[in-house]
Design a protein around this motif. Structure first.
Motif, PDB file in Angstrom:
ATOM      1  N   ASP A  15       0.847  -1.186   0.000  1.00 44.23           N
ATOM      2  CA  ASP A  15       0.000   0.000   0.000  1.00 44.23           C
ATOM      3  C   ASP A  15       0.885   1.239   0.000  1.00 44.23           C
ATOM      4  O   ASP A  15       1.898   1.279   0.715  1.00 44.23           O
ATOM      5  CB  ASP A  15      -0.895   0.045   1.245  1.00 44.23           C
ATOM      6  CG  ASP A  15      -1.967  -1.034   1.227  1.00 44.23           C
ATOM      7  OD1 ASP A  15      -2.283  -1.551   0.139  1.00 44.23           O
ATOM      8  OD2 ASP A  15      -2.495  -1.353   2.308  1.00 44.23           O
ATOM      9  N   GLU A  16       0.501   2.246  -0.791  1.00 47.93           N
ATOM     10  CA  GLU A  16       1.235   3.506  -0.821  1.00 47.93           C
ATOM     11  C   GLU A  16       1.151   4.179   0.545  1.00 47.93           C
ATOM     12  O   GLU A  16       0.090   4.202   1.178  1.00 47.93           O
ATOM     13  CB  GLU A  16       0.634   4.423  -1.898  1.00 47.93           C
ATOM     14  CG  GLU A  16       1.334   5.736  -2.020  1.00 47.93           C
ATOM     15  CD  GLU A  16       0.734   6.624  -3.106  1.00 47.93           C
ATOM     16  OE1 GLU A  16       1.305   7.690  -3.342  1.00 47.93           O
ATOM     17  OE2 GLU A  16      -0.293   6.257  -3.708  1.00 47.93           O
ATOM     18  N   LYS A  17       2.265   4.731   0.984  1.00 50.27           N
ATOM     19  CA  LYS A  17       2.283   5.443   2.267  1.00 50.27           C
ATOM     20  C   LYS A  17       1.462   6.723   2.177  1.00 50.27           C
ATOM     21  O   LYS A  17       1.279   7.276   1.097  1.00 50.27           O
ATOM     22  CB  LYS A  17       3.716   5.791   2.662  1.00 50.27           C
ATOM     23  CG  LYS A  17       4.529   4.586   3.057  1.00 50.27           C
ATOM     24  CD  LYS A  17       5.897   5.006   3.534  1.00 50.27           C
ATOM     25  CE  LYS A  17       6.690   3.815   3.997  1.00 50.27           C
ATOM     26  NZ  LYS A  17       8.010   4.203   4.506  1.00 50.27           N
ATOM     27  N   ASN A  18       1.009   7.198   3.329  1.00 48.80           N
ATOM     28  CA  ASN A  18       0.197   8.407   3.390  1.00 48.80           C
ATOM     29  C   ASN A  18       1.117   9.639   3.441  1.00 48.80           C
ATOM     30  O   ASN A  18       1.199  10.326   4.457  1.00 48.80           O
ATOM     31  CB  ASN A  18      -0.735   8.364   4.607  1.00 48.80           C
ATOM     32  CG  ASN A  18      -1.782   9.446   4.549  1.00 48.80           C
ATOM     33  OD1 ASN A  18      -1.907  10.170   3.567  1.00 48.80           O
ATOM     34  ND2 ASN A  18      -2.544   9.567   5.612  1.00 48.80           N
ATOM     35  N   GLU A  30      -6.729  15.097   2.823  1.00 47.95           N
ATOM     36  CA  GLU A  30      -7.304  14.064   3.675  1.00 47.95           C
ATOM     37  C   GLU A  30      -7.285  12.757   2.892  1.00 47.95           C
ATOM     38  O   GLU A  30      -7.764  12.698   1.758  1.00 47.95           O
ATOM     39  CB  GLU A  30      -8.744  14.435   4.034  1.00 47.95           C
ATOM     40  CG  GLU A  30      -9.391  13.465   4.993  1.00 47.95           C
ATOM     41  CD  GLU A  30     -10.798  13.901   5.352  1.00 47.95           C
ATOM     42  OE1 GLU A  30     -11.684  13.033   5.376  1.00 47.95           O
ATOM     43  OE2 GLU A  30     -11.017  15.112   5.604  1.00 47.95           O
ATOM     44  N   SER A  31      -6.684  11.725   3.468  1.00 48.02           N
ATOM     45  CA  SER A  31      -6.628  10.430   2.805  1.00 48.02           C
ATOM     46  C   SER A  31      -8.044   9.873   2.654  1.00 48.02           C
ATOM     47  O   SER A  31      -8.839   9.898   3.592  1.00 48.02           O
ATOM     48  CB  SER A  31      -5.777   9.461   3.613  1.00 48.02           C
ATOM     49  OG  SER A  31      -5.788   8.195   2.992  1.00 48.02           O
ATOM     50  N   LYS A  32      -8.351   9.387   1.458  1.00 44.99           N
ATOM     51  CA  LYS A  32      -9.689   8.854   1.174  1.00 44.99           C
ATOM     52  C   LYS A  32      -9.612   7.416   0.674  1.00 44.99           C
ATOM     53  O   LYS A  32     -10.315   7.022  -0.251  1.00 44.99           O
ATOM     54  CB  LYS A  32     -10.406   9.730   0.135  1.00 44.99           C
ATOM     55  CG  LYS A  32     -10.853  11.056   0.684  1.00 44.99           C
ATOM     56  CD  LYS A  32     -11.901  10.832   1.744  1.00 44.99           C
ATOM     57  CE  LYS A  32     -12.462  12.133   2.262  1.00 44.99           C
ATOM     58  NZ  LYS A  32     -13.429  11.922   3.313  1.00 44.99           N
ATOM     59  N   PHE A  34      -7.998   3.915  -1.042  1.00 37.87           N
ATOM     60  CA  PHE A  34      -7.107   3.446  -2.096  1.00 37.87           C
ATOM     61  C   PHE A  34      -7.849   3.233  -3.411  1.00 37.87           C
ATOM     62  O   PHE A  34      -9.051   2.988  -3.436  1.00 37.87           O
ATOM     63  CB  PHE A  34      -6.464   2.119  -1.685  1.00 37.87           C
ATOM     64  CG  PHE A  34      -5.585   2.234  -0.478  1.00 37.87           C
ATOM     65  CD1 PHE A  34      -4.270   2.609  -0.606  1.00 37.87           C
ATOM     66  CD2 PHE A  34      -6.081   1.974   0.791  1.00 37.87           C
ATOM     67  CE1 PHE A  34      -3.449   2.718   0.501  1.00 37.87           C
ATOM     68  CE2 PHE A  34      -5.277   2.076   1.908  1.00 37.87           C
ATOM     69  CZ  PHE A  34      -3.954   2.453   1.762  1.00 37.87           C
ATOM     70  N   ARG A  57      -2.834   5.295  -3.174  1.00 32.83           N
ATOM     71  CA  ARG A  57      -3.693   6.052  -2.265  1.00 32.83           C
ATOM     72  C   ARG A  57      -4.371   7.189  -3.040  1.00 32.83           C
ATOM     73  O   ARG A  57      -3.872   7.648  -4.054  1.00 32.83           O
ATOM     74  CB  ARG A  57      -2.834   6.621  -1.141  1.00 32.83           C
ATOM     75  CG  ARG A  57      -3.625   7.222  -0.010  1.00 32.83           C
ATOM     76  CD  ARG A  57      -2.710   7.599   1.130  1.00 32.83           C
ATOM     77  NE  ARG A  57      -2.139   6.448   1.804  1.00 32.83           N
ATOM     78  CZ  ARG A  57      -2.737   5.760   2.775  1.00 32.83           C
ATOM     79  NH1 ARG A  57      -3.940   6.113   3.182  1.00 32.83           N
ATOM     80  NH2 ARG A  57      -2.148   4.736   3.342  1.00 32.83           N
ATOM     81  N   ARG A  58      -5.520   7.626  -2.563  1.00 35.34           N
ATOM     82  CA  ARG A  58      -6.162   8.827  -3.113  1.00 35.34           C
ATOM     83  C   ARG A  58      -6.417   9.791  -1.971  1.00 35.34           C
ATOM     84  O   ARG A  58      -6.656   9.385  -0.835  1.00 35.34           O
ATOM     85  CB  ARG A  58      -7.425   8.497  -3.885  1.00 35.34           C
ATOM     86  CG  ARG A  58      -8.502   7.868  -3.082  1.00 35.34           C
ATOM     87  CD  ARG A  58      -9.735   7.607  -3.935  1.00 35.34           C
ATOM     88  NE  ARG A  58     -10.548   6.625  -3.244  1.00 35.34           N
ATOM     89  CZ  ARG A  58     -11.295   5.746  -3.831  1.00 35.34           C
ATOM     90  NH1 ARG A  58     -11.376   5.720  -5.133  1.00 35.34           N
ATOM     91  NH2 ARG A  58     -11.988   4.891  -3.131  1.00 35.34           N
ATOM     92  N   TRP A  59      -6.347  11.075  -2.298  1.00 35.12           N
ATOM     93  CA  TRP A  59      -6.517  12.127  -1.307  1.00 35.12           C
ATOM     94  C   TRP A  59      -7.580  13.118  -1.767  1.00 35.12           C
ATOM     95  O   TRP A  59      -7.760  13.339  -2.968  1.00 35.12           O
ATOM     96  CB  TRP A  59      -5.230  12.925  -1.106  1.00 35.12           C
ATOM     97  CG  TRP A  59      -4.112  12.182  -0.465  1.00 35.12           C
ATOM     98  CD1 TRP A  59      -3.858  12.070   0.876  1.00 35.12           C
ATOM     99  CD2 TRP A  59      -3.069  11.476  -1.113  1.00 35.12           C
ATOM    100  NE1 TRP A  59      -2.727  11.327   1.078  1.00 35.12           N
ATOM    101  CE2 TRP A  59      -2.217  10.956  -0.127  1.00 35.12           C
ATOM    102  CE3 TRP A  59      -2.762  11.217  -2.449  1.00 35.12           C
ATOM    103  CZ2 TRP A  59      -1.089  10.204  -0.422  1.00 35.12           C
ATOM    104  CZ3 TRP A  59      -1.640  10.468  -2.745  1.00 35.12           C
ATOM    105  CH2 TRP A  59      -0.822   9.968  -1.725  1.00 35.12           C
ATOM    106  N   THR A  69      -4.465  11.663  -7.053  1.00 36.16           N
ATOM    107  CA  THR A  69      -3.653  10.454  -6.862  1.00 36.16           C
ATOM    108  C   THR A  69      -2.312  10.687  -7.533  1.00 36.16           C
ATOM    109  O   THR A  69      -2.174  11.583  -8.362  1.00 36.16           O
ATOM    110  CB  THR A  69      -4.296   9.212  -7.522  1.00 36.16           C
ATOM    111  OG1 THR A  69      -4.386   9.425  -8.923  1.00 36.16           O
ATOM    112  CG2 THR A  69      -5.660   8.911  -6.941  1.00 36.16           C
TER     113      THR A  69
END
Length: 94
Positions: A15-18, A30-32, A34, A57-59, A69
């Motif tokens: 998983d991509e880091k935040n 704000e992380s939303k 993946f 990850r998507r923000w 992303t």
């Protein structure tokens, strides 16, 4: 990261880091969750097939409401290898 041995192969889940994408360090994000995972068949490890399952990850940009992303070019187009390895082979064989 999770590694699962399955059917004479390794399934590696990453998983991509935040961490904010380049250009968005000064913006409130704000992380939303993946994106759906990308599957990459990679080089064998000790004779076992390796499949990488990578989730980007998507923000949410809080100021604008826009979802962003990172754009990862993980696999060389038309090949089953990473971009870096494809470029390496192209440099050797032309």
């Amino acid at each position: 990261m999770e590694v699962v041995q399955k059917d004479k192969g390794l399934q590696i889940h990453l998983d991509e880091k935040n961490i904010a994408p380049s250009g968005y360090e000064s913006v409130q994000l704000e992380s939303k969750g993946f994106m759906p995972p990308s599957e990459i068949k990679d080089f064998p490890i000790r004779g076992q097939k390796v499949t990488l399952h990578i989730r980007r990850r998507r923000w949410l940009v809080l100021e604008s409401g826009k979802i962003i992303t990172r754009d990862w070019n993980l696999v060389r187009q038309g090949a089953r290898m990473t971009t870096e390895f494809g470029l390496f082979l192209k440099g050797i064989f032309g």
